[in-house]
Motif scaffolding. Structure first.
Motif, mmCIF file in Angstrom:
data_model
loop_
_atom_site.group_PDB
_atom_site.id
_atom_site.type_symbol
_atom_site.label_atom_id
_atom_site.label_comp_id
_atom_site.label_asym_id
_atom_site.label_seq_id
_atom_site.Cartn_x
_atom_site.Cartn_y
_atom_site.Cartn_z
ATOM 1 N N ARG A 1 0.848 -1.191 0.000
ATOM 2 C CA ARG A 1 0.000 0.000 0.000
ATOM 3 C C ARG A 1 0.883 1.240 0.000
ATOM 4 N N THR A 2 0.546 2.167 -0.859
ATOM 5 C CA THR A 2 1.323 3.401 -0.949
ATOM 6 C C THR A 2 0.380 4.594 -0.957
ATOM 7 N N SER A 3 0.892 5.733 -0.544
ATOM 8 C CA SER A 3 0.056 6.934 -0.521
ATOM 9 C C SER A 3 -0.123 7.480 -1.932
ATOM 10 N N ALA A 4 -1.116 8.315 -2.080
ATOM 11 C CA ALA A 4 -1.381 8.957 -3.372
ATOM 12 C C ALA A 4 -0.845 10.382 -3.384
ATOM 13 N N ARG A 5 0.223 10.632 -2.629
ATOM 14 C CA ARG A 5 0.681 12.011 -2.463
ATOM 15 C C ARG A 5 1.254 12.608 -3.744
ATOM 16 N N ARG A 6 1.657 11.763 -4.697
ATOM 17 C CA ARG A 6 2.144 12.318 -5.964
ATOM 18 C C ARG A 6 1.005 12.768 -6.863
ATOM 19 N N PHE A 7 -0.241 12.421 -6.495
ATOM 20 C CA PHE A 7 -1.412 12.849 -7.247
ATOM 21 C C PHE A 7 -2.068 14.041 -6.544
ATOM 22 N N PRO A 8 -2.448 15.072 -7.279
ATOM 23 C CA PRO A 8 -3.136 16.211 -6.668
ATOM 24 C C PRO A 8 -4.559 15.831 -6.277
ATOM 25 N N ASN A 9 -5.186 16.664 -5.482
ATOM 26 C CA ASN A 9 -6.571 16.427 -5.095
ATOM 27 C C ASN A 9 -7.501 16.647 -6.284
ATOM 28 N N GLY A 10 -8.604 15.897 -6.288
ATOM 29 C CA GLY A 10 -9.597 16.055 -7.348
ATOM 30 C C GLY A 10 -9.393 15.039 -8.451
ATOM 31 N N GLU A 11 -10.472 14.377 -8.859
ATOM 32 C CA GLU A 11 -10.364 13.302 -9.832
ATOM 33 C C GLU A 11 -9.877 13.788 -11.199
ATOM 34 N N ILE A 12 -10.322 14.944 -11.617
ATOM 35 C CA ILE A 12 -9.871 15.465 -12.913
ATOM 36 C C ILE A 12 -8.374 15.733 -12.883
ATOM 37 N N ASN A 13 -7.896 16.321 -11.790
ATOM 38 C CA ASN A 13 -6.465 16.598 -11.661
ATOM 39 C C ASN A 13 -5.654 15.307 -11.593
ATOM 40 N N ARG A 14 -6.194 14.305 -10.902
ATOM 41 C CA ARG A 14 -5.506 13.022 -10.819
ATOM 42 C C ARG A 14 -5.440 12.347 -12.184
ATOM 43 N N LEU A 15 -6.514 12.431 -12.932
ATOM 44 C CA LEU A 15 -6.524 11.842 -14.272
ATOM 45 C C LEU A 15 -5.502 12.540 -15.165
ATOM 46 N N ARG A 16 -5.442 13.855 -15.075
ATOM 47 C CA ARG A 16 -4.460 14.596 -15.863
ATOM 48 C C ARG A 16 -3.037 14.192 -15.504
ATOM 49 N N THR A 17 -2.783 14.003 -14.195
ATOM 50 C CA THR A 17 -1.449 13.596 -13.748
ATOM 51 C C THR A 17 -1.099 12.217 -14.297
ATOM 52 N N TRP A 18 -2.045 11.295 -14.223
ATOM 53 C CA TRP A 18 -1.812 9.936 -14.728
ATOM 54 C C TRP A 18 -1.512 9.952 -16.231
ATOM 55 N N VAL A 19 -2.303 10.709 -16.981
ATOM 56 C CA VAL A 19 -2.088 10.813 -18.428
ATOM 57 C C VAL A 19 -0.739 11.464 -18.711
ATOM 58 N N SER A 20 -0.392 12.480 -17.936
ATOM 59 C CA SER A 20 0.893 13.152 -18.126
ATOM 60 C C SER A 20 2.052 12.188 -17.894
ATOM 61 N N MET A 21 1.950 11.333 -16.863
ATOM 62 C CA MET A 21 3.004 10.356 -16.602
ATOM 63 C C MET A 21 3.150 9.385 -17.768
ATOM 64 N N ALA A 22 2.025 8.941 -18.304
ATOM 65 C CA ALA A 22 2.058 8.014 -19.438
ATOM 66 C C ALA A 22 2.712 8.675 -20.653
ATOM 67 N N ARG A 23 2.406 9.941 -20.880
ATOM 68 C CA ARG A 23 3.009 10.655 -22.004
ATOM 69 C C ARG A 23 4.507 10.825 -21.818
ATOM 70 N N LEU A 24 4.940 11.080 -20.587
ATOM 71 C CA LEU A 24 6.374 11.211 -20.326
ATOM 72 C C LEU A 24 7.104 9.906 -20.627
ATOM 73 N N ARG A 25 6.509 8.780 -20.223
ATOM 74 C CA ARG A 25 7.140 7.495 -20.515
ATOM 75 C C ARG A 25 7.202 7.242 -22.023
ATOM 76 N N SER A 26 6.141 7.628 -22.712
ATOM 77 C CA SER A 26 6.124 7.458 -24.171
ATOM 78 C C SER A 26 7.213 8.304 -24.821
ATOM 79 N N ARG A 27 7.370 9.532 -24.360
ATOM 80 C CA ARG A 27 8.403 10.396 -24.910
ATOM 81 C C ARG A 27 9.795 9.851 -24.614
ATOM 82 N N TYR A 28 9.954 9.253 -23.429
ATOM 83 C CA TYR A 28 11.252 8.679 -23.072
ATOM 84 C C TYR A 28 11.608 7.524 -24.001
ATOM 85 N N VAL A 29 10.644 6.654 -24.253
ATOM 86 C CA VAL A 29 10.878 5.519 -25.144
ATOM 87 C C VAL A 29 11.240 5.997 -26.548
ATOM 88 N N LYS A 30 10.671 7.137 -26.949
ATOM 89 C CA LYS A 30 10.943 7.678 -28.278
ATOM 90 C C LYS A 30 12.234 8.480 -28.352
#
Length: 256
Positions: free
Chosen positions: A212-241
């Motif tokens: 179990r880990t905290s969600a402290r790297r995610f901001p409050n609010g579901e929309i903000n959390r979704l944006r953070t998750w999508v941003s992380m995925a995009r960063l990984r995609s850019r790294y692979v490229k």
């Protein structure tokens, strides 16, 4: 016997020996925890290790400090070790701990993690099949976005053999160094290490129970959390490229 007994003055070897029933864990484990201004979490983690069942393994806990200014260093208590980080970023901290470790297995853990009961038995079970493993993850908060994130994280380990740092990676010591350790970069060190393992043909096993880990790297609010998750995925995609970790760290912000 627990690590608390050792801390109260009884003689202890380099590793705290703990008896356990049933299946045994790995012969010796070094738990490596990078810390930077973790005064609010480090006591709880040490309390876990005071009472944990090490499943017959010899265990040491190493906190690697990256320059804390909030009193984190003063809160580390015996028999746990405190050493200073060499190199930059989380990768530098993890490598510092690995070089100082004595265990046959290196277990990299975040300071805000909560281990499941029987964690060390599960580590032993996974390492009886493969040479590197990780825990399934669950967040301390259960919101729709975080539940989706944890499901996708666990599926990623199972089918793609990619694990991130907050899932509690454990690996045989010689394999860790053979894979080149964690790259000394400001971001993507855990992702790159997983890619290195894949190139070596080493699958990552996963425990039945979850860390179990905290969600402290995610901001409050579901929309903000979704944006953070999508941003992380995009960063990984850019790294692979081909994007550099330094470039991506500027986008990500505070990577500690």
């Amino acid at each position: 016997m627990s690590a608390r007994v050792a801390a109260e003055g009884r003689p202890s070897p380099a590793f705290a020996r703990v008896a356990a029933e049933g299946r045994q864990g790995p012969a010796s484990v070094s738990v490596i925890v990078p810390v930077f201004n973790e005064a609010s979490t480090i006591d709880a983690l040490q309390d876990q290790f005071d009472r944990i069942d090490f499943a017959g393994s010899r265990c040491e806990v190493i906190f690697v400090d990256g320059g804390s200014t909030d009193g984190t260093r003063d809160r580390v208590r015996a028999p746990y070790r405190l050493i200073d980080q060499e190199g930059r970023g989380r990768g530098g901290a993890l490598n510092t701990g690995a070089r100082a470790a004595e265990g046959e297995v290196l277990f990299f853990l975040h300071c805000d993690s909560v281990l499941p009961e029987g964690a060390f038995r599960e580590i032993g079970e996974v390492l009886s099949r493969v040479r590197v493993g990780t825990f399934g993850i669950r967040f301390s908060e259960l919101t729709p976005v975080l539940m989706l994130c944890q499901v996708m994280s666990n599926l990623r380990v199972r089918f793609r053999h990619i694990s991130y740092g907050d899932q509690g990676l454990f690996v045989e010591r010689d394999l860790f160094f053979k894979a080149g350790m964690f790259p000394d970069v400001p971001l993507m060190e855990d992702f790159q290490f997983a890619l290195n393992l894949k190139r070596l043909g080493e699958p990552i096993g996963m425990t039945r129970d979850r860390i179990r880990t905290s969600a402290r790297r995610f901001p409050n609010g579901e929309i903000n959390r979704l944006r953070t998750w999508v941003s992380m995925a995009r960063l990984r995609s850019r790294y692979v490229k081909g994007a550099s970790p330094e470039e991506l760290a500027l986008v990500y912000g505070n990577v500690r």
